[in-house]
Design an enzyme around this catalytic site. Structure first.
Site: not given
Ligand SMILES: *[C@@H]1O[C@H](CO)[C@@H](O)[C@H](O)[C@H]1NC(C)=O
Ligand SMILES: *[C@@H]1O[C@H](CO)[C@@H](O)[C@H](O)[C@H]1NC(C)=O
Ligand SMILES: *[C@@H]1O[C@H](CO)[C@@H](O)[C@H](O)[C@H]1NC(C)=O
Ligand SMILES: *[C@@H]1O[C@H](CO)[C@@H](O)[C@H](O)[C@H]1NC(C)=O
Length: 359
Positions: A121-122
């Site tokens: 998850v960026e």
């Protein structure tokens, strides 16, 4: 409605007890053994994996479509195959939603005989926000569930090149490291937020890269939880003008609070770069950033500056893995070398794999 529900539950039962697709049923067993050095490969789909150096690969993160043949092959080489995990963080602040997501991932991994998950998850998160705590809970609960349901499985988490709120990703890195099996540090895209002049620079300059690992270690994160990520791609920048010293000014593309970004360039795979090098200024070396680059003119006559990593720049980074006793090394991504049987390409590809072990 009832009929639909019945159908859904049949599908769940079927996928929960999938038939092993491998020739030998034991190849569907999860991989439990740890090896001294982790070599973590992102695979984006296709069949290039057949040419990977399987003597060294320990984990493949499947970012493409699930490939049963790859699963059987990886297991035959004692390597793990792990899922990609991504979810909007705002949706997992809710505990029931979070549990549902984790259950779904565990079931998916089990039904495909996989060995864990790579959480990628960026997203931007503010320190101390509900999302900040939910993300840490997600990692802790995902690791607990995977370890319980798939013995020996691995839960990894992808972090930015530096722990200092890069791209507004202000996560609780200390806890995330503690609750996961390992952090994959994405030491690339380091020009995503350019504060000064809008100029083209290296994807992962050596000093900046290593200083950021020092920052992770200064948080007292166990070096054995850190895998160094290196880029097997570069950035191709169109120059709006070129100074006499050869500095390439790039279009202003703002990103997460910074006026300029590597988003002004295009990512190019190493195999493409090696072809383009033949019709370019030739390879140049920047002794400050310790990275190669070249210039070329496109068909419209526009000058480009292309920054990339090659065995020389990668092995200098890889040396740090040994000197600091990190868990291992990996790359984005395994597919993008030239695995054809052209002898020049073969040599370049072998050298890129070997550079992972330093020089
Ligand atoms: C695979 O990597 C090992 C360790 O670096 C090396 O000894 C071997 O020659 C490599 N194999 C190939 C086919 O390049
Ligand atoms: C739960 O997750 C779904 C789908 O991811 C999302 O649409 C929904 O808003 C979430 N609910 C809460 C309370 O966060
Ligand atoms: C190139 O463009 C930059 C930014 O627009 C400007 O500051 C600089 O003076 C220009 N240099 C040349 C040689 O034109
Ligand atoms: C990089 O770091 C080394 C060691 O800290 C230092 O000696 C060197 O001057 C630095 N180089 C640059 C270009 O900043």
């Amino acid at each position: 409605m009832l009929a639909v529900l019945a159908l859904v539950s049949v599908l769940v039962v079927v996928s929960g007890s999938s038939v092993c697709p491998c020739e030998r049923p034991e190849l569907c067993q999860p991989i439990g053994a740890e090896r001294e050095l982790e070599v973590f490969v992102f695979d984006v789909g296709g069949k290039q994996w057949k040419s990977y150096n399987w003597t060294v690969v320990t984990t493949v993160a499947a970012f493409g479509k699930f490939d049963a043949e790859l699963m059987c092959y990886a297991h035959s080489k004692g390597a793990r195959l792990v899922l990609k995990g991504d979810v909007p963080i705002s949706s997992i602040v809710d505990r029931a939603n979070r549990t549902a997501w984790i259950t779904k991932q565990v079931n998916l991994a089990k039904s495909q005989f996989m060995d864990g998950i790579n959480i990628d998850v960026e997203q931007a998160v503010d320190e101390g926000s509900p999302e900040y705590f939910a993300l840490t809970d997600l990692v802790r609960e995902t690791t607990e569930a995977f370890h319980r349901e798939i013995p020996g499985s691995q839960v990894s988490f992808d972090v930015a090149w530096s722990p200092n709120c890069i791209d507004k990703r202000c996560y609780d890195y200390i806890s995330i490291a503690k609750y996961s099996d390992l952090l994959f540090v994405m030491s690339y895209d380091e020009q995503s937020q350019i504060p000064g002049d809008c100029i083209a620079m290296a994807n992962a300059p050596l000093n900046q890269t290593l200083k950021a690992y020092d920052d992770y270690l200064a948080l007292n994160i166990d070096p054995k939880k850190i895998v160094m990520g290196v880029p097997w791609y570069g950035y191709d920048y169109p120059c709006v003008n070129l100074s006499q010293e050869g500095i390439c000014y790039i279009p202003k593309v703002p990103f997460r609070g910074a006026p300029c970004s590597d988003a002004a360039g295009k990512q190019k795979p190493y195999r493409w770069i090696m072809k383009q090098l033949g019709s370019s200024s030739g390879r140049k070396w920047d002794d400050e950033q310790k990275a190669p680059y070249f210039y070329y003119k496109d068909q419209a006559g526009q000058t480009h500056q292309l920054w990339y990593d090659d065995p020389q720049s990668i092995c200098a980074k890889a040396n740090y893995v040994t000197s600091k006793g990190l868990r291992g090394i990996g790359m984005w991504n395994g597919n993008i070398l030239d695995y054809s049987d052209d002898p020049v390409a073969q040599q370049q590809t072998t050298q890129m794999w070997n550079a992972l072990f330093g020089c």
